[in-house]
Design a protein around this motif. Structure first.
Motif, PDB file in Angstrom:
ATOM      1  N   GLN A   1      -1.929  11.950   2.488  1.00 44.06           N
ATOM      2  CA  GLN A   1      -0.541  11.601   2.798  1.00 44.06           C
ATOM      3  C   GLN A   1       0.427  12.280   1.830  1.00 44.06           C
ATOM      4  O   GLN A   1       1.453  12.841   2.232  1.00 44.06           O
ATOM      5  N   ILE A   2       0.080  12.226   0.562  1.00 43.70           N
ATOM      6  CA  ILE A   2       0.959  12.829  -0.456  1.00 43.70           C
ATOM      7  C   ILE A   2       0.994  14.342  -0.284  1.00 43.70           C
ATOM      8  O   ILE A   2       2.079  14.960  -0.272  1.00 43.70           O
ATOM      9  N   LEU A   3      -0.177  14.974  -0.164  1.00 41.31           N
ATOM     10  CA  LEU A   3      -0.239  16.429  -0.045  1.00 41.31           C
ATOM     11  C   LEU A   3       0.472  16.918   1.208  1.00 41.31           C
ATOM     12  O   LEU A   3       1.159  17.939   1.201  1.00 41.31           O
ATOM     13  N   SER A   4       0.313  16.185   2.301  1.00 37.59           N
ATOM     14  CA  SER A   4       0.958  16.570   3.557  1.00 37.59           C
ATOM     15  C   SER A   4       2.476  16.476   3.444  1.00 37.59           C
ATOM     16  O   SER A   4       3.204  17.302   4.017  1.00 37.59           O
ATOM     17  N   ALA A   5       2.970  15.500   2.676  1.00 36.61           N
ATOM     18  CA  ALA A   5       4.411  15.301   2.555  1.00 36.61           C
ATOM     19  C   ALA A   5       5.077  16.412   1.776  1.00 36.61           C
ATOM     20  O   ALA A   5       6.265  16.707   1.997  1.00 36.61           O
ATOM     21  N   VAL A   6       4.365  17.048   0.854  1.00 36.69           N
ATOM     22  CA  VAL A   6       4.998  18.013  -0.044  1.00 36.69           C
ATOM     23  C   VAL A   6       4.543  19.451   0.203  1.00 36.69           C
ATOM     24  O   VAL A   6       4.805  20.336  -0.600  1.00 36.69           O
ATOM     25  N   SER A   7       3.874  19.735   1.331  1.00 41.48           N
ATOM     26  CA  SER A   7       3.402  21.091   1.622  1.00 41.48           C
ATOM     27  C   SER A   7       3.880  21.527   2.995  1.00 41.48           C
ATOM     28  O   SER A   7       4.163  20.697   3.868  1.00 41.48           O
TER      29      SER A   7
ATOM     30  N   VAL B   1      -2.906  18.582  -8.985  1.00 38.28           N
ATOM     31  CA  VAL B   1      -2.848  17.188  -8.532  1.00 38.28           C
ATOM     32  C   VAL B   1      -4.109  16.448  -8.947  1.00 38.28           C
ATOM     33  O   VAL B   1      -4.061  15.334  -9.480  1.00 38.28           O
ATOM     34  N   ASP B   2      -5.280  17.052  -8.715  1.00 40.79           N
ATOM     35  CA  ASP B   2      -6.555  16.405  -9.054  1.00 40.79           C
ATOM     36  C   ASP B   2      -6.663  16.149 -10.552  1.00 40.79           C
ATOM     37  O   ASP B   2      -7.113  15.086 -10.991  1.00 40.79           O
ATOM     38  N   LYS B   3      -6.228  17.159 -11.357  1.00 41.66           N
ATOM     39  CA  LYS B   3      -6.297  17.017 -12.817  1.00 41.66           C
ATOM     40  C   LYS B   3      -5.382  15.884 -13.295  1.00 41.66           C
ATOM     41  O   LYS B   3      -5.768  15.064 -14.139  1.00 41.66           O
ATOM     42  N   THR B   4      -4.192  15.816 -12.719  1.00 42.36           N
ATOM     43  CA  THR B   4      -3.247  14.770 -13.128  1.00 42.36           C
ATOM     44  C   THR B   4      -3.763  13.381 -12.767  1.00 42.36           C
ATOM     45  O   THR B   4      -3.673  12.438 -13.559  1.00 42.36           O
TER      46      THR B   4
ATOM     47  N   LYS C   1       0.835  -1.204   0.000  1.00 38.54           N
ATOM     48  CA  LYS C   1       0.000   0.000   0.000  1.00 38.54           C
ATOM     49  C   LYS C   1       0.867   1.251   0.000  1.00 38.54           C
ATOM     50  O   LYS C   1       0.636   2.194  -0.773  1.00 38.54           O
ATOM     51  N   GLN C   2       1.884   1.290   0.872  1.00 37.71           N
ATOM     52  CA  GLN C   2       2.763   2.455   0.928  1.00 37.71           C
ATOM     53  C   GLN C   2       3.571   2.604  -0.359  1.00 37.71           C
ATOM     54  O   GLN C   2       3.826   3.733  -0.806  1.00 37.71           O
ATOM     55  N   LYS C   3       3.942   1.483  -0.978  1.00 38.90           N
ATOM     56  CA  LYS C   3       4.664   1.549  -2.257  1.00 38.90           C
ATOM     57  C   LYS C   3       3.783   2.156  -3.334  1.00 38.90           C
ATOM     58  O   LYS C   3       4.240   2.966  -4.167  1.00 38.90           O
ATOM     59  N   GLU C   4       2.498   1.818  -3.338  1.00 38.90           N
ATOM     60  CA  GLU C   4       1.570   2.379  -4.312  1.00 38.90           C
ATOM     61  C   GLU C   4       1.420   3.886  -4.122  1.00 38.90           C
ATOM     62  O   GLU C   4       1.320   4.653  -5.092  1.00 38.90           O
ATOM     63  N   ILE C   5       1.389   4.325  -2.866  1.00 41.27           N
ATOM     64  CA  ILE C   5       1.302   5.763  -2.593  1.00 41.27           C
ATOM     65  C   ILE C   5       2.552   6.472  -3.098  1.00 41.27           C
ATOM     66  O   ILE C   5       2.485   7.549  -3.715  1.00 41.27           O
TER      67      ILE C   5
ATOM     68  N   VAL D   1      -5.577   7.486 -12.087  1.00 40.01           N
ATOM     69  CA  VAL D   1      -5.052   6.935 -10.839  1.00 40.01           C
ATOM     70  C   VAL D   1      -6.091   7.182  -9.737  1.00 40.01           C
ATOM     71  O   VAL D   1      -6.525   8.321  -9.534  1.00 40.01           O
ATOM     72  N   LYS D   2      -6.479   6.127  -9.041  1.00 42.17           N
ATOM     73  CA  LYS D   2      -7.470   6.254  -7.979  1.00 42.17           C
ATOM     74  C   LYS D   2      -6.788   6.164  -6.614  1.00 42.17           C
ATOM     75  O   LYS D   2      -6.087   5.206  -6.322  1.00 42.17           O
ATOM     76  N   LEU D   3      -6.983   7.195  -5.840  1.00 46.69           N
ATOM     77  CA  LEU D   3      -6.458   7.234  -4.471  1.00 46.69           C
ATOM     78  C   LEU D   3      -7.605   7.495  -3.509  1.00 46.69           C
ATOM     79  O   LEU D   3      -8.536   8.244  -3.811  1.00 46.69           O
TER      80      LEU D   3
END
Length: 782
Positions: free
Chosen positions: A638-644, A620-623, A590-594, A629-631
């Motif tokens: 998790q992704i947004l928190s890591a890069v903001s 991000v939503d458009k991409t 799961k973490q690898k997929e993220i 890609v379904k998240l």
């Protein structure tokens, strides 16, 4: 009680322990003998004059009436008390007829104990006295102990007597017995390097409490009165209240019947209390043993008067299971109806933190108050507490909810601050809470606070921690201040002061102030690298990946043992759930997929820094949509928190945009109690289109709170105290909580102006001259 007589009696009893029990018991176990023997001798001495009458009644029931079961009423009538002893023995006879055989003495003593009525047998059992008698007999000290306790030079009865020389031996009242008990406990525990744990209530404090409870209604006392103490100890507060009401020389001299009720958790103290109830002719069945908090022993009962000094600072964690089931309160005594900020009523938790249960005893008494429709007078309560009951606990906490319930239901009539060092085993500040559910018209909606902390007289000799006392004039002064119900200004430092407050003066709104989140965002390999690991398992997952690489995805089972051993060696504690997650391939994949999704987003969006997080999320939503890609919402966060990250120069983060039609807008304005121009103060900012409002995300690290007096408008306070300093803030009324606290320091603080610099300078110069003169004198240069 006369302190000299009290100290003399305590010293005599203490000497019994020191003379007879040394080398037989360790010092910490002296109490196991001395306390029950003191109670036993007290009961025995009372039964001595009627021993012959009891034996005659027993013979009549056995020989003439042919009873197979004794008529307890007849035996009680013969003894003159609600207890009796039908054996041929008394303690004096046991001593006077004793032989050198400790075995025979033990057998006779056992026969003596078995001859008591059932209510005394319970006391004996609570003290575990029979096993102590056997132990003393086996060590050849039982006769010595008997000799001491049957001495004609001590008097443990509540009646005055003379010793063989004709000197008066003062009576030992219930309260005096409590003093003896408390002092012995203190000495025993000091010898054993333990804290006494008891906070016995001094006689003068009980006297003050009874005056405050009974004097305001002394001309309206009901013909039948019930008095209850949920932490009755040795019963001193109950019997002193009864004495206060019934005393022929007292100020009240009520003619009605008085019934006493109490509960005590300590077996020794309960035994002393019950024995004194029997001596005084009260119904001993009204005194119960056990935890007041765990069991509602008097469920369904209500009482006219309640006086108590509950234990404070004592944990009730062992009793939580009887009161709570998880977060749900299962005992109705400790859940109360309160309204939220919007006026919606709900049942709320009225339990304090588990480290201090004193307010639970107060709620027990509130639960037992008589409704006014049952009794014209309702109920009156006096309860002693330390300072934590006044202010501990934030708005919405159990402590605050208790204070709020009591004050908003107009039950609190007054609080008296007592002097420090007034109690025997604690020097902390104490307060008497006075509750009344049937206030007179002039007192409704109001509370009197009385600061009597400086009204005391010093003792010539300390009694434990007690170094001062309240004298008659101090009690009268406090009582008169309570009865007058007027403000009293302090003229001198040691004067009494009093102030009248409205109930609402103690209340406040705890208001949450929000500020917008301002975030920047940027994809970099360093920022997204940790997405490979679950944030709660980062350390062991990182170690495993660094050492085993992609094997963690294909053959995790083969390294499971080493992984768990690493956790143990590095003291990384895992719950069963976390252990399962760490050793599950599902977690790793799961973490690898993220991480893969983040890499895809970085490749598509690039590594440019975005000063507007809203634009970044849009990209991000458009991409994700374009790449199909379904998240889940959690994975995306998790992704947004890591890069903001927060940056005060960044744009505000929009939570949502909301269109409001006229009807909805009107409802919102009515709900908030403001105009449309005020909406930004409550988090609704005008959008770009008609009827559109923007709600921004709040930055939790910048969240703050304000305490707003209950009598003041939250919005006006915000405009005056907050908005000028933080322009982009808003009020989150949905988080508003109502709290209550009482601060004696704030209400009675007297400013002491600093001395002038000239005065301080002059004093320093005088000290310098004095020290120079002393030095010259020492050196013989004068």
């Amino acid at each position: 009680m006369n302190y000299t007589a009290h100290n003399k009696l305590v010293s005599f009893i203490w000497s019994i322990a020191d003379d007879c029990l040394r080398d037989v018991y360790v010092r910490g176990k002296y109490r196991d003998v001395i306390l029950p023997m003191t109670v036993l001798r007290r009961l025995d001495a009372l039964l001595e004059p009627t021993k012959e009458a009891v034996m005659e009644e027993l013979a009549f029931q056995r020989d003439e009436a042919g009873f197979t079961e004794w008529d307890h009423t007849g035996l009680e009538d013969a003894s003159g008390y609600v207890f009796y002893n039908i054996s041929e023995w008394t303690l004096k006879r046991l001593y006077n007829t004793a032989t050198n055989s400790q075995q025979i003495l033990n057998a006779n003593f056992d026969d003596y104990l078995n001859g008591f009525s059932p209510n005394v047998k319970e006391i004996i059992d609570k003290f575990n006295l029979k096993s102590q008698i056997r132990h003393m007999a086996s060590k050849d000290v039982l006769l010595d102990v008997l000799e001491k306790f049957t001495s004609p030079y001590i008097n443990l009865t509540p009646y005055q007597r003379e010793d063989p020389e004709g000197y008066t031996l003062p009576a030992l009242s219930n309260l005096g017995m409590g003093y003896v008990f408390e002092e012995l406990i203190r000495r025993f525990n000091e010898e054993n390097n333990e804290e006494a744990g008891e906070h016995f209530t001094p006689r003068e404090v009980i006297d003050l409490m009874t005056h405050l409870v009974f004097d305001p209604i002394k001309d309206q006392l009901p013909p039948v009165m019930t008095i209850y103490d949920p932490a009755c100890g040795s019963g001193g507060m109950l019997t002193e209240s009864q004495n206060f009401i019934k005393d022929e020389e007292g100020a009240i001299r009520a003619m009605g019947d008085v019934y006493l009720y109490g509960k005590e958790i300590n077996d020794e103290t309960y035994a002393i209390c019950k024995s004194d109830m029997m001596i005084k002719g009260n119904d001993p069945e009204n005194i119960r043993v056990g935890s007041t908090l765990s069991t509602d022993e008097f469920s369904g009962h209500t009482f006219d008067f309640m006086l108590s000094n509950p234990p404070y600072g004592k944990s009730w964690s062992s009793e939580v299971k009887y009161i709570k089931d998880g977060k749900d309160i299962i005992d109705p005594r400790f859940v109360v109806p309160l309204t939220d900020y919007w006026g919606q009523e709900e049942e709320v938790d009225a339990t304090p933190r588990t480290s201090d249960g004193q307010l639970l005893f107060l709620m027990e008494m509130v639960d037992k108050m008589k409704p006014v429709h049952q009794s014209v007078l309702g109920s009156r309560i006096a309860s002693v507490h330390n300072g934590s009951s006044l202010f501990t606990g934030d708005a919405g906490s159990g402590e605050s909810n208790i204070r709020r319930y009591i004050i908003e239901n107009d039950l609190l009539e007054g609080i008296v601050q007592l002097p420090n060092n007034l109690f025997y085993n604690t020097g902390i500040t104490t307060y008497i809470w006075l509750l009344n559910n049937n206030k007179s018209d002039d007192r409704k909606g109001k509370v009197i606070l009385i600061d009597a902390s400086e009204r005391y007289a010093k003792l010539r000799k300390n009694l434990g921690a007690k170094n001062c006392e309240l004298r008659t004039e101090h009690i009268r002064e406090i009582k008169e201040a309570f009865l007058r119900f007027e403000d009293i200004d302090r003229q001198n430092d040691d004067d009494l002061a009093a102030k009248i407050f409205d109930n609402a003066d103690f209340g406040y709104y705890k208001v949450t102030i929000e500020r917008p989140a301002r975030l920047k965002a940027q994809f970099t390999e360093e920022r997204i690298a940790d997405l490979r690991y679950d944030k709660y398992l980062k350390e062991p997952m990182e170690w495993a990946y660094e050492n085993y690489g992609d094997q963690v995805y294909s053959d995790l089972k083969s390294i499971e043992k080493e992984l768990l051993e690493w956790c143990e060696e590095n003291d990384f504690k895992l719950s069963a759930r976390r252990r399962r997650a760490l050793t599950s391939e599902k977690t790793w994949k799961k973490q690898k997929e993220i991480l893969d999704a983040a890499l895809l987003l970085m490749e598509a969006i690039g590594t440019d820094e975005f000063p507007d997080y809203n634009v970044f999320v849009g990209q991000v939503d458009k991409t994700l949509k374009d790449q199909k890609v379904k998240l889940t919402a959690s994975e995306k966060r998790q992704i947004l928190s890591a890069v903001s990250w927060y940056d005060a120069a960044a744009a505000k983060v929009v939570r949502k945009k909301q269109k409001l039609k006229s009807e909805k807008l009107a409802q919102l304005l009515d709900h908030l109690g403001c105009t449309e121009e005020d909406l930004p103060d409550f988090g609704y900012y005008p959008g770009d289109r008609p009827h559109e409002y923007i709600l921004y995300e709040s930055e939790t690290d910048l969240r703050d709170s304000e305490s707003v007096p209950l009598k003041e408008s939250i919005h006006e306070y915000y405009l005056r105290e907050v908005r000028p300093h933080v322009e982009d803030s808003w009020i989150d009324l949905d988080r508003t909580r109502i709290g209550y606290e009482i601060s004696f320091n704030k209400y009675f603080y007297q400013h002491q102006p600093l001395r002038s610099i000239e005065e301080v300078t002059r004093e320093i110069l005088e000290l310098e001259q004095e020290s120079e003169g002393l030095i010259m004198e020492i050196l013989n240069l004068t």
